[in-house]
Design a protein around this motif. Structure first.
Motif, PDB file in Angstrom:
ATOM      1  N   LEU B 175       0.269  -1.409  -0.012  1.00  0.00           N
ATOM      2  CA  LEU B 175      -0.553   0.607  -0.101  1.00  0.00           C
ATOM      3  C   LEU B 175       0.184   1.047  -0.097  1.00  0.00           C
ATOM      4  O   LEU B 175       1.871   1.400   0.587  1.00  0.00           O
ATOM      5  CB  LEU B 175      -0.679  -0.270   1.133  1.00  0.00           C
ATOM      6  N   LEU B 176       0.364   1.749  -1.057  1.00  0.00           N
ATOM      7  CA  LEU B 176       1.196   3.277  -1.210  1.00  0.00           C
ATOM      8  C   LEU B 176       0.794   4.546  -0.428  1.00  0.00           C
ATOM      9  O   LEU B 176       0.336   4.951  -1.545  1.00  0.00           O
ATOM     10  CB  LEU B 176       1.929   3.497  -2.558  1.00  0.00           C
ATOM     11  N   GLU B 177       0.932   5.437   0.060  1.00  0.00           N
ATOM     12  CA  GLU B 177       0.512   6.409   0.306  1.00  0.00           C
ATOM     13  C   GLU B 177       1.017   8.068  -1.377  1.00  0.00           C
ATOM     14  O   GLU B 177       1.831   8.247  -0.991  1.00  0.00           O
ATOM     15  CB  GLU B 177       0.653   7.463   1.103  1.00  0.00           C
ATOM     16  N   PHE B 178      -0.164   8.308  -2.006  1.00  0.00           N
ATOM     17  CA  PHE B 178       0.606   9.138  -3.070  1.00  0.00           C
ATOM     18  C   PHE B 178      -0.129  10.281  -2.897  1.00  0.00           C
ATOM     19  O   PHE B 178      -0.733  10.884  -3.798  1.00  0.00           O
ATOM     20  CB  PHE B 178      -0.295   8.681  -3.768  1.00  0.00           C
ATOM     21  N   GLY B 179      -1.182  11.282  -1.518  1.00  0.00           N
ATOM     22  CA  GLY B 179      -1.510  11.865  -1.778  1.00  0.00           C
ATOM     23  C   GLY B 179      -1.354  13.030  -1.863  1.00  0.00           C
ATOM     24  O   GLY B 179      -2.213  14.111  -1.818  1.00  0.00           O
ATOM     25  N   LEU B 180      -0.358  13.562  -1.798  1.00  0.00           N
ATOM     26  CA  LEU B 180       0.474  14.717  -1.088  1.00  0.00           C
ATOM     27  C   LEU B 180      -0.405  16.543  -2.125  1.00  0.00           C
ATOM     28  O   LEU B 180      -0.551  17.309  -1.808  1.00  0.00           O
ATOM     29  CB  LEU B 180       1.795  14.879  -1.805  1.00  0.00           C
ATOM     30  N   ARG B 181      -0.407  16.010  -3.595  1.00  0.00           N
ATOM     31  CA  ARG B 181      -1.238  17.459  -4.047  1.00  0.00           C
ATOM     32  C   ARG B 181      -2.326  17.895  -3.768  1.00  0.00           C
ATOM     33  O   ARG B 181      -2.487  18.531  -4.190  1.00  0.00           O
ATOM     34  CB  ARG B 181      -0.792  16.618  -5.776  1.00  0.00           C
ATOM     35  N   ARG B 182      -2.957  16.634  -3.200  1.00  0.00           N
ATOM     36  CA  ARG B 182      -4.344  16.714  -2.589  1.00  0.00           C
ATOM     37  C   ARG B 182      -4.692  17.345  -1.542  1.00  0.00           C
ATOM     38  O   ARG B 182      -5.832  17.072  -1.057  1.00  0.00           O
ATOM     39  CB  ARG B 182      -5.418  15.610  -3.166  1.00  0.00           C
ATOM     40  N   ALA B 183      -3.566  16.864  -0.509  1.00  0.00           N
ATOM     41  CA  ALA B 183      -3.993  17.355   0.649  1.00  0.00           C
ATOM     42  C   ALA B 183      -4.179  18.034   1.419  1.00  0.00           C
ATOM     43  O   ALA B 183      -4.156  19.417   0.603  1.00  0.00           O
ATOM     44  CB  ALA B 183      -2.382  16.504   1.725  1.00  0.00           C
ATOM     45  N   GLN B 184      -5.036  18.952   2.288  1.00  0.00           N
ATOM     46  CA  GLN B 184      -5.256  19.723   2.651  1.00  0.00           C
ATOM     47  C   GLN B 184      -4.003  20.768   3.190  1.00  0.00           C
ATOM     48  O   GLN B 184      -3.863  20.757   4.985  1.00  0.00           O
ATOM     49  CB  GLN B 184      -6.363  19.710   3.901  1.00  0.00           C
ATOM     50  N   GLY B 185      -3.428  21.002   2.557  1.00  0.00           N
ATOM     51  CA  GLY B 185      -2.164  21.749   2.523  1.00  0.00           C
ATOM     52  C   GLY B 185      -0.650  20.776   3.322  1.00  0.00           C
ATOM     53  O   GLY B 185      -0.948  20.244   3.030  1.00  0.00           O
ATOM     54  N   GLY B 188      -0.177  18.581   6.130  1.00  0.00           N
ATOM     55  CA  GLY B 188      -1.542  17.626   5.527  1.00  0.00           C
ATOM     56  C   GLY B 188      -1.263  16.541   4.991  1.00  0.00           C
ATOM     57  O   GLY B 188      -1.111  15.436   5.476  1.00  0.00           O
ATOM     58  N   GLY B 189      -0.622  16.970   3.641  1.00  0.00           N
ATOM     59  CA  GLY B 189       0.504  15.515   3.149  1.00  0.00           C
ATOM     60  C   GLY B 189       1.241  14.705   3.754  1.00  0.00           C
ATOM     61  O   GLY B 189       0.774  13.829   4.106  1.00  0.00           O
ATOM     62  N   ILE B 190       1.993  16.423   4.832  1.00  0.00           N
ATOM     63  CA  ILE B 190       3.360  15.166   5.650  1.00  0.00           C
ATOM     64  C   ILE B 190       2.543  14.679   6.766  1.00  0.00           C
ATOM     65  O   ILE B 190       2.752  13.309   7.040  1.00  0.00           O
ATOM     66  CB  ILE B 190       3.971  16.427   5.917  1.00  0.00           C
ATOM     67  N   GLY B 191       1.967  15.352   7.226  1.00  0.00           N
ATOM     68  CA  GLY B 191       1.191  13.758   8.866  1.00  0.00           C
ATOM     69  C   GLY B 191       0.045  13.226   7.924  1.00  0.00           C
ATOM     70  O   GLY B 191       0.504  11.901   8.310  1.00  0.00           O
ATOM     71  N   ALA B 192      -0.438  12.832   6.618  1.00  0.00           N
ATOM     72  CA  ALA B 192      -0.857  11.982   5.999  1.00  0.00           C
ATOM     73  C   ALA B 192      -0.220  11.117   5.897  1.00  0.00           C
ATOM     74  O   ALA B 192      -0.552   9.929   5.609  1.00  0.00           O
ATOM     75  CB  ALA B 192      -2.015  12.252   4.776  1.00  0.00           C
ATOM     76  N   SER B 193       1.425  11.206   5.202  1.00  0.00           N
ATOM     77  CA  SER B 193       2.275  10.374   5.046  1.00  0.00           C
ATOM     78  C   SER B 193       2.361   9.206   6.615  1.00  0.00           C
ATOM     79  O   SER B 193       2.416   8.045   6.668  1.00  0.00           O
ATOM     80  CB  SER B 193       3.282  10.625   4.511  1.00  0.00           C
ATOM     81  N   LYS B 194       3.134   9.936   7.050  1.00  0.00           N
ATOM     82  CA  LYS B 194       3.485   9.540   8.695  1.00  0.00           C
ATOM     83  C   LYS B 194       2.435   8.295   9.286  1.00  0.00           C
ATOM     84  O   LYS B 194       2.919   8.022   9.477  1.00  0.00           O
ATOM     85  CB  LYS B 194       3.721  11.188   9.460  1.00  0.00           C
ATOM     86  N   TYR B 195       0.914   9.641   9.157  1.00  0.00           N
ATOM     87  CA  TYR B 195      -0.055   8.439   9.774  1.00  0.00           C
ATOM     88  C   TYR B 195      -0.820   7.677   9.033  1.00  0.00           C
ATOM     89  O   TYR B 195      -1.252   6.277   9.642  1.00  0.00           O
ATOM     90  CB  TYR B 195      -1.324   9.836  10.367  1.00  0.00           C
ATOM     91  N   SER B 196      -0.182   7.542   8.143  1.00  0.00           N
ATOM     92  CA  SER B 196      -0.367   6.739   6.740  1.00  0.00           C
ATOM     93  C   SER B 196       0.581   5.295   7.441  1.00  0.00           C
ATOM     94  O   SER B 196      -0.149   3.808   6.996  1.00  0.00           O
ATOM     95  CB  SER B 196      -0.925   7.279   5.440  1.00  0.00           C
ATOM     96  N   TYR B 197       1.363   5.397   7.664  1.00  0.00           N
ATOM     97  CA  TYR B 197       2.336   4.102   7.446  1.00  0.00           C
ATOM     98  C   TYR B 197       2.459   4.014   9.095  1.00  0.00           C
ATOM     99  O   TYR B 197       2.486   2.489   9.110  1.00  0.00           O
ATOM    100  CB  TYR B 197       3.631   5.179   7.791  1.00  0.00           C
ATOM    101  N   ILE B 198       2.084   4.697  10.058  1.00  0.00           N
ATOM    102  CA  ILE B 198       1.506   3.952  10.663  1.00  0.00           C
ATOM    103  C   ILE B 198       0.146   2.700  10.765  1.00  0.00           C
ATOM    104  O   ILE B 198      -0.715   1.915  11.950  1.00  0.00           O
ATOM    105  CB  ILE B 198       0.848   5.197  12.383  1.00  0.00           C
ATOM    106  N   GLY B 199      -0.784   3.617  10.475  1.00  0.00           N
ATOM    107  CA  GLY B 199      -1.889   3.144   9.933  1.00  0.00           C
ATOM    108  C   GLY B 199      -1.951   1.752   9.029  1.00  0.00           C
ATOM    109  O   GLY B 199      -2.547   0.858   8.989  1.00  0.00           O
ATOM    110  N   GLY B 200      -0.631   1.270   9.085  1.00  0.00           N
ATOM    111  CA  GLY B 200       0.034   0.083   8.032  1.00  0.00           C
ATOM    112  C   GLY B 200       0.287   0.028   7.007  1.00  0.00           C
ATOM    113  O   GLY B 200       0.976  -0.597   6.102  1.00  0.00           O
TER     114      GLY B 200
END
Lengths: 558, 558
Positions: B175-185, B188-200
């Protein structure tokens, strides 16, 4: 070359870096770097490419979008430079087989060869029309894709969301952004404050956004403040000087109690309430002692009409005795339409009973999960709210949390490029283009039109054919009363050319409000809005369809 | 006092500041400062208060939540100190009547008197049970409310979202997180990457997140790369050394063309495709020359089965001749189930026809607006995808973009406080509490139980009554096989007490995965999950209801 190299540098030095220090050339997708390497390896990296940044569909089921985020993009490119640490990290992230020369290349790049033409921030914009046209060496422009999309997608989304909330709430209401705690991360919150302000909000609760952008701040107290008090006995310092400094009330607490008793036994309010909550009364009294000029109380911790509002009025009347004018109440739960009307009635009773002029006009702020629907429902039911505090639904754009801007290659080495898709709405419009907004005789914008770069521009009072880019039957002749070129030069790629200034936030906000007022109302209304027309010139239409047929494979049915 | 003052300072110095430099004591709501002033003015600011941070409802219609964001909270309090510039801004934001002494007070505060007990980051958590219990001087703890909620709400939401996507995709998929361009700021993108990784999740496209947190990075090329090429003639440097360095192919382009022709006319693939797109073939060839060991191609720019896959196979077979193994393809549009199966069939044809072992196992990555529903639909239809790239729906938590954590006062000066509401689910659970997770004989967690601070803890193999906090008929006896105290000390408020270490990200991720595996499957399943039980001790139950009756006004029907 020397002069050119110095020129932009001097200009650059005048533009601050992005607000969030985490916005660096590394805030990007890895594939921008793998592509940059592949371009470099193929000696293609300096080929001149033109990319359009645009979206395909307006958000929130509406027919308009507010463009925001441009200043942060310009700040990024004005300061675009890799540090040695960043280059070391990129090296560690790419395969070991990548050649050293690439890192020397990265070390040398900046955005002095890049040109950015953009719609001014705060403009109302529409699908398919480029918000930014970015031209430059393909490897460099490619590296800008992800940060530009990140900086524009959410900014435009939340500015649009704010503008929609403003449109429903009406011009006369105060709109406060209260969303920091529920925002998507720290600068989800800070960005929300900034771009809600552009979209027409009046203030924010977010102190850091106030500091960074000069946005007016609002806030008083929470339920915790109310429940932190037990009784009036807790209040040690009871004295309060009158507003004009002429006298001092030695026991403000007793004055409040006396007023509460008068309200309770007054003819008009008799029976509305019995015993009010004493910890709440203590909290309000204490808050008024701290902020006699700014007394606004949250009245729903226990019971709005049987405790909060009478307690508030007792404190407000005591303040009034000393020459202070209370600001109002905040409702944060329950039936906001009903409670605001009941509170208003009570304020009028007080005004009448005790002859306190304007008490009936006391401010009423409402919060608690407000969104477009609840604002609309409040309007329909009738309410007495003067100010709305909007949080979660505004800042996370709950109704649609993402805008889908894309960044598409439209030309390389003067060769137009098209991106096909089985979904017609996803086919890109090729060529380096110019974009115009044509205005009609009523002063409303009628249509946006895209042309090839070298076509003559549409002229005032001269008939021009506007064609739907993909639907051959949709076309119209327009005689514009006024023609506005939409894409302006914000980053010239050469020091000789003029560059648009980045205006202060307040000016962008004013521009946005003016833009929205200028739209024909049916385009911006909430229910069944009329789509605004977006078109291409006849020449560009023909060229798109020539390219399309050229690129698309002919199917074979089997 | 001297020792105490030094102690925490030394400890603090070991904890880095928050990842985002914009996370400061000013990242807060203005009302935290107005309240702090009112507490200070009422000489209440040092009263010892206990606040619980918790949520009321699991997100995404599920029955579990992954707790995340703790480390950033601890980093904030470890470095909580106002700068002079910040104090000047607060002064400018508060009414002029506020006394100077308050700013001296602000100047002096830090979090050395604050205690934070928390559930470890990465744990599975449930409604009403405190995630954090924060105790300290009320004015200081109040200032932590907004940043703590901001840092935890989105972090926990996106970690939960990631865990849900993992659960549907299955353990074996990448599972690859590809969301930076659509993140909320930006974060929002950096947090998404970190916490998606925690979530698996396994990796991200976000380079800055890779640098900050050591998360594995993934990415190859986009459609723009493909359409930036016109023809094979553009490729200047055509030579490629073999993988082992033993030989050099002088014309890799011709080798690719020869393979394309062989595939086209081979017995098994005959008729599947005619002429493939030559700009695509040029792009793939060029990319392979740059990354011979990491060749992964985006195959849907023109037509997946009639152009992208055959072109990919030609390049992959040419690489194979030189000892390189292609990585695979990415599909970014169309019917992913169908196309992945067709591509897989084609790879097997190639394996069989040309005797290239394992070619049939070529990696297939899919992206394009994936979410829980589309993953579920793909599973039901049958697909051949090995890796999923998920962007917008993951990072913006499109299905529910906000988690509603709250921060409620539960005790002040050893007096329990309750926040009432007409909505029972919004009534807070008073008292400074301890929280335990009780495990059953199967090893599954059975129930979480909250008790008063001084109650004896539940004991292994000893029967204990667990009561629903608000519904008197819901109660159950439990004999726990194992008892785990949930709230651990992460910030002791005194240097003498031990503090939990902040583990590295990878360890939090492992913990999260283990926690989810440990749950009874019906609690975490997507359809109709069973609510996990959350309870209070009999003693706490009685106390809640005593306080409730005490505080609630008695209604009068008229």
């Amino acid at each position: 070359m020397e002069a050119k190299a110095n020129g932009p540098k001097e200009e650059e030095s005048r533009i601050d870096p992005p607000t969030n220090p985490m916005v660096t050339p590394l805030l990007s997708d890895l594939y921008q770097f793998t592509m940059a390497y592949a371009y470099w390896k193929a000696r293609k990296h300096n080929e001149r490419a033109v990319f359009d940044l645009y979206f395909r569909k307006n958000p929130f089921g509406g027919e308009f979008t507010v463009f925001a985020g441009l200043e942060e993009c310009i700040r990024l490119i004005a300061n675009f430079k890799f540090t040695e640490e960043e280059i070391a990290f990129i090296r560690a992230s790419l395969p070991e087989t990548c050649e050293d020369g690439f890192y020397d290349y990265l070390r040398g790049i900046d955005c002095s060869d890049v040109e950015v033409y953009a719609v001014p921030e705060g403009y109302v914009v529409f699908p398919k029309v480029p918000l930014l046209r970015v031209e430059g060496p393909i490897a460099v422009v490619q590296l800008l894709e992800t940060p530009f999309l990140n900086l524009i997608n959410y900014a435009s989304l939340v500015a649009t969301n704010a503008a929609r909330h403003r449109s429903i709430a009406g011009k006369s209401k105060l709109l406060l952004e209260f969303g920091l705690r529920r925002a998507q991360g720290p600068d989800g919150g800070i960005g929300a404050s900034k771009y809600s302000y552009i979209g027409g909000f009046d203030a924010t609760s977010n102190v850091e956004a106030g500091r960074l952008f000069g946005i007016p701040l609002r806030g008083t107290h929470s339920h915790a403040f109310v429940s932190s008090f037990m009784s009036l006995d807790e209040i040690m310092e009871k004295s309060l000087q009158s507003s004009d400094g002429s006298s001092t009330c030695e026991d403000f607490v007793s004055l409040v109690q006396a007023w509460l008793s008068k309200i309770k036994w007054s003819h008009l309010s008799h029976g509305i309430f019995g015993e009010t909550n004493q910890s709440e009364l203590a909290a309000f009294t204490s808050y008024a002692l701290a902020f006699p000029n700014n007394f606004l109380a949250l009245v729903d911790t226990y019971d709005v009409m049987r405790s909060g509002v009478p307690n508030f009025c007792a404190v407000a009347l005591a303040l009034n005795d000393l020459g202070y004018k209370a600001v109002g109440i905040r409702l944060d739960s329950g039936d906001l339409a009903y409670l605001s009307c009941e509170a208003r009635k009570f304020f009028h009773i007080i005004e009448k009973e005790f002859g306190v002029s304007n008490f009936g006009k006391m401010g009423i702020t409402a919060s608690n999960d407000l969104n477009e629907e609840t604002l609309d429902a409040l309007n329909k039911q009738g309410h007495e709210v003067d100010a709305f505090g909007i949080g979660t639904n505004l800042v996370t754009c709950y109704a649609q949390p993402a805008l889908g801007c894309v960044f598409k290659l439209v030309e390389i080495n003067n060769q137009p490029r098209i991106k096909l898709s089985e979904d017609v709405s996803k086919v890109s419009i090729p060529c380096k283009k110019r974009c115009y907004r044509l205005y009609g005789k009523e002063g409303y914008p009628l249509v946006d039109i895209m042309t090839g770069e070298n076509e003559p521009p549409p002229k005032m009072a001269e008939r021009i054919l506007c064609r739907h880019p993909f639907n051959e039957s949709k076309r119209a002749y327009v005689v514009p009363r006024h023609v506005e070129e939409l894409l302006k030069c914000f980053w010239p790629g050469s020091p000789d050319k003029a560059r648009e200034e980045l205006p202060p936030l307040m000016q962008i906000r004013d521009r946005c409000i003016k833009q929205l007022q200028q739209m024909r109302p049916d385009h911006v209304r909430r229910l069944n809005p009329t789509p605004y027309k977006v078109s291409v010139s006849a020449k560009l239409y023909d060229f798109i369809h020539f390219l399309w047929l050229n690129e698309a494979p002919v199917g074979e049915l089997q």
